[in-house]
Design a protein around this motif. Structure first.
Motif, PDB file in Angstrom:
ATOM      1  N   UNK A 151      22.038  45.471  39.728  1.00  0.00           N
ATOM      2  CA  UNK A 151      21.788  44.820  38.444  1.00  0.00           C
ATOM      3  C   UNK A 151      20.357  44.296  38.368  1.00  0.00           C
ATOM      4  N   UNK A 152      19.870  43.711  39.447  1.00  0.00           N
ATOM      5  CA  UNK A 152      18.498  43.203  39.467  1.00  0.00           C
ATOM      6  C   UNK A 152      17.501  44.338  39.207  1.00  0.00           C
ATOM      7  N   UNK A 153      17.716  45.459  39.872  1.00  0.00           N
ATOM      8  CA  UNK A 153      16.825  46.611  39.672  1.00  0.00           C
ATOM      9  C   UNK A 153      16.894  47.106  38.239  1.00  0.00           C
ATOM     10  N   UNK A 262      10.142  33.824  42.417  1.00  0.00           N
ATOM     11  CA  UNK A 262      10.879  34.695  43.316  1.00  0.00           C
ATOM     12  C   UNK A 262      12.382  34.604  43.110  1.00  0.00           C
ATOM     13  N   UNK A 263      13.085  35.536  43.734  1.00  0.00           N
ATOM     14  CA  UNK A 263      14.528  35.677  43.558  1.00  0.00           C
ATOM     15  C   UNK A 263      15.250  35.386  44.862  1.00  0.00           C
ATOM     16  N   UNK A 264      16.438  34.818  44.743  1.00  0.00           N
ATOM     17  CA  UNK A 264      17.290  34.607  45.902  1.00  0.00           C
ATOM     18  C   UNK A 264      18.703  35.048  45.545  1.00  0.00           C
ATOM     19  N   UNK A 288      19.758  29.407  37.744  1.00  0.00           N
ATOM     20  CA  UNK A 288      20.678  30.541  37.772  1.00  0.00           C
ATOM     21  C   UNK A 288      20.194  31.644  36.841  1.00  0.00           C
ATOM     22  N   UNK A 289      20.114  32.861  37.372  1.00  0.00           N
ATOM     23  CA  UNK A 289      19.798  34.025  36.551  1.00  0.00           C
ATOM     24  C   UNK A 289      21.082  34.755  36.146  1.00  0.00           C
ATOM     25  N   UNK A 290      21.918  35.080  37.134  1.00  0.00           N
ATOM     26  CA  UNK A 290      23.207  35.717  36.863  1.00  0.00           C
ATOM     27  C   UNK A 290      24.187  35.336  37.967  1.00  0.00           C
ATOM     28  N   UNK A 291      25.451  35.429  37.654  1.00  0.00           N
ATOM     29  CA  UNK A 291      26.488  35.226  38.660  1.00  0.00           C
ATOM     30  C   UNK A 291      27.558  36.288  38.485  1.00  0.00           C
ATOM     31  N   UNK A 293      31.688  37.200  40.053  1.00  0.00           N
ATOM     32  CA  UNK A 293      32.826  36.786  40.858  1.00  0.00           C
ATOM     33  C   UNK A 293      33.568  38.043  41.277  1.00  0.00           C
ATOM     34  N   UNK A 294      33.728  38.230  42.575  1.00  0.00           N
ATOM     35  CA  UNK A 294      34.439  39.380  43.119  1.00  0.00           C
ATOM     36  C   UNK A 294      35.609  38.854  43.934  1.00  0.00           C
ATOM     37  N   UNK A 295      36.793  38.961  43.387  1.00  0.00           N
ATOM     38  CA  UNK A 295      37.945  38.335  44.016  1.00  0.00           C
ATOM     39  C   UNK A 295      37.809  36.824  43.933  1.00  0.00           C
ATOM     40  N   UNK A 296      37.835  36.152  45.067  1.00  0.00           N
ATOM     41  CA  UNK A 296      37.691  34.693  45.114  1.00  0.00           C
ATOM     42  C   UNK A 296      36.273  34.261  45.441  1.00  0.00           C
ATOM     43  N   UNK A 297      35.339  35.215  45.490  1.00  0.00           N
ATOM     44  CA  UNK A 297      34.001  34.945  45.987  1.00  0.00           C
ATOM     45  C   UNK A 297      32.954  35.007  44.880  1.00  0.00           C
ATOM     46  N   UNK A 298      32.036  34.066  44.905  1.00  0.00           N
ATOM     47  CA  UNK A 298      30.930  34.026  43.946  1.00  0.00           C
ATOM     48  C   UNK A 298      29.693  34.672  44.555  1.00  0.00           C
ATOM     49  N   UNK A 299      28.964  35.415  43.726  1.00  0.00           N
ATOM     50  CA  UNK A 299      27.686  35.999  44.108  1.00  0.00           C
ATOM     51  C   UNK A 299      26.665  35.481  43.111  1.00  0.00           C
ATOM     52  N   UNK A 300      25.610  34.834  43.599  1.00  0.00           N
ATOM     53  CA  UNK A 300      24.654  34.142  42.740  1.00  0.00           C
ATOM     54  C   UNK A 300      23.271  34.759  42.856  1.00  0.00           C
ATOM     55  N   UNK A 301      22.673  35.081  41.717  1.00  0.00           N
ATOM     56  CA  UNK A 301      21.267  35.476  41.643  1.00  0.00           C
ATOM     57  C   UNK A 301      20.523  34.292  41.023  1.00  0.00           C
ATOM     58  N   UNK A 302      19.624  33.695  41.790  1.00  0.00           N
ATOM     59  CA  UNK A 302      18.847  32.551  41.343  1.00  0.00           C
ATOM     60  C   UNK A 302      17.369  32.916  41.329  1.00  0.00           C
ATOM     61  N   UNK A 303      16.618  32.260  40.443  1.00  0.00           N
ATOM     62  CA  UNK A 303      15.170  32.470  40.377  1.00  0.00           C
ATOM     63  C   UNK A 303      14.466  31.131  40.568  1.00  0.00           C
ATOM     64  N   UNK A 304      13.358  31.183  41.262  1.00  0.00           N
ATOM     65  CA  UNK A 304      12.624  29.953  41.537  1.00  0.00           C
ATOM     66  C   UNK A 304      11.828  29.530  40.311  1.00  0.00           C
ATOM     67  N   UNK A 305      11.953  28.259  39.955  1.00  0.00           N
ATOM     68  CA  UNK A 305      11.225  27.733  38.803  1.00  0.00           C
ATOM     69  C   UNK A 305       9.747  27.627  39.136  1.00  0.00           C
ATOM     70  N   UNK A 306       8.911  27.786  38.132  1.00  0.00           N
ATOM     71  CA  UNK A 306       7.459  27.689  38.353  1.00  0.00           C
ATOM     72  C   UNK A 306       6.963  26.270  38.160  1.00  0.00           C
TER      73      UNK A 306
END
Length: 308
Positions: A151-153, A262-264, A288-291, A293-306
């Motif tokens: 998704x990021x790409x 940057x992204x984490x 937060x950029x995007x999140x 949920x896969x099953x019971x697990x969260x996957x977080x895409x975060x971006x660093x503020x300037x």
């Protein structure tokens, strides 16, 4: 998510039947258990697709469990402790046995398979032997990270310097390199067995090892204090598929290692742990950029503020 290891032959497990909520609560309790042995491996999963609320809770260890060992596992359950029993496993690699015959995992444009499955030239494909350290793509957090990287790409993110902390098999670092083939890439893990595993997987998947762009440089490190990680920072993508507790503890160190804007990518946290993890990273300067949920697990895409 780190947590599974290559186990020696003649292993044992402590196992019990639980409900889904009880299993999730015990997983959280184990994560924060201060005296939990490093070589004990915990898994919890549903018994069958048509019984989503019936789970099994298992703890793997390389010796016959004592009464004290069983009591330690029992302590993870507050008022609903299941009946736990010790079982001896066959003389074989339990990871291989548990994954033998599993279907390939498809996440975004990625497909992850074991060597006994046929290739699919239409996918971005990786071959990861099932007998290796955790990170074959079967766990929801690993598959979720693959989908989020894709998704990021697709969202137009450009990456020139990336790091995968707690890399396991190296799968997520390799996946990121396939998406951004001109990036410098660094992977680290606290388990020294992973160095050989990553080297084997790079070779198996036709990818290069080393410090140059388009290659993956692997090191053994606990956290971000290692001189190699510090020398190669700041990263414009940092991947950490570990556990909620370490993610929170490392928030400031990760922030210091990620470039402006940057992204984490964070995973290994249950959805019930997401608010606490996001709070720690908001304080560390991320939004937060995007999140997912896969099953019971969260996957977080975060971006660093300037700016603060």
């Amino acid at each position: 998510m780190r947590g599974w290891r290559r186990k020696p032959v003649s292993s044992w497990k402590i196992v019990g039947a639980v409900s889904k909520p009880v299993a999730k609560a015990a997983l959280v309790a184990q994560e924060f258990a201060a005296d939990w042995p490093d070589d004990w491996v915990v898994t919890a999963m549903e018994i069958a697709e048509d019984r989503p609320d019936d789970w099994t809770f298992e703890v793997y260890l390389d010796r016959k469990p004592s009464k004290a060992d069983i009591a330690k596992v029992t302590a993870l359950f507050e008022d609903e402790a299941p009946e736990l029993r010790a079982e001896k496993l066959p003389d074989s690699d339990w990871v291989s046995e548990s994954q033998k015959g599993v279907d390939p995992i498809v996440a975004g444009r990625f497909r992850v398979r074991t060597p006994d499955h046929s290739p699919d030239p239409s996918a971005i494909e990786f071959v990861i032997p099932a007998s290796q350290a955790f990170g074959t793509g079967q766990h929801a957090t690993t598959a979720g990270c693959l989908a989020m990287l894709d998704l990021m790409k697709r969202s137009g993110v450009g990456i020139r310097n990336l790091a995968d902390i707690g890399t396991g098999t190296g799968l997520l670092a390799m996946a990121a390199l396939r998406l951004w083939p001109n990036a410098a890439a660094t992977a680290s893990d606290i388990d020294d067995v992973c160095a050989g595993v990553v080297a084997d997987n790079l070779n198996l998947n036709g990818m290069r090892a080393g410090p140059r762009r388009g290659a993956l440089l692997m090191t053994i490190a606990d956290g971000m204090e290692h001189s190699l990680l510090q020398a190669r920072a700041p990263f414009d993508l940092l991947i950490a598929n570990i556990l909620a507790g370490p993610l929170i503890e490392l928030a400031d160190d990760f922030a210091a290692s990620v470039s402006a804007r940057g992204n984490i990518l964070l995973a290994g946290l249950l959805e019930t742990q997401e608010a606490e993890v996001r709070r720690a990273y908001r304080k560390a300067g991320f939004r937060l950029a995007r999140r997912m949920v896969n099953g019971d697990w969260s996957i977080l895409w975060l971006r660093k503020r300037t700016a603060w």
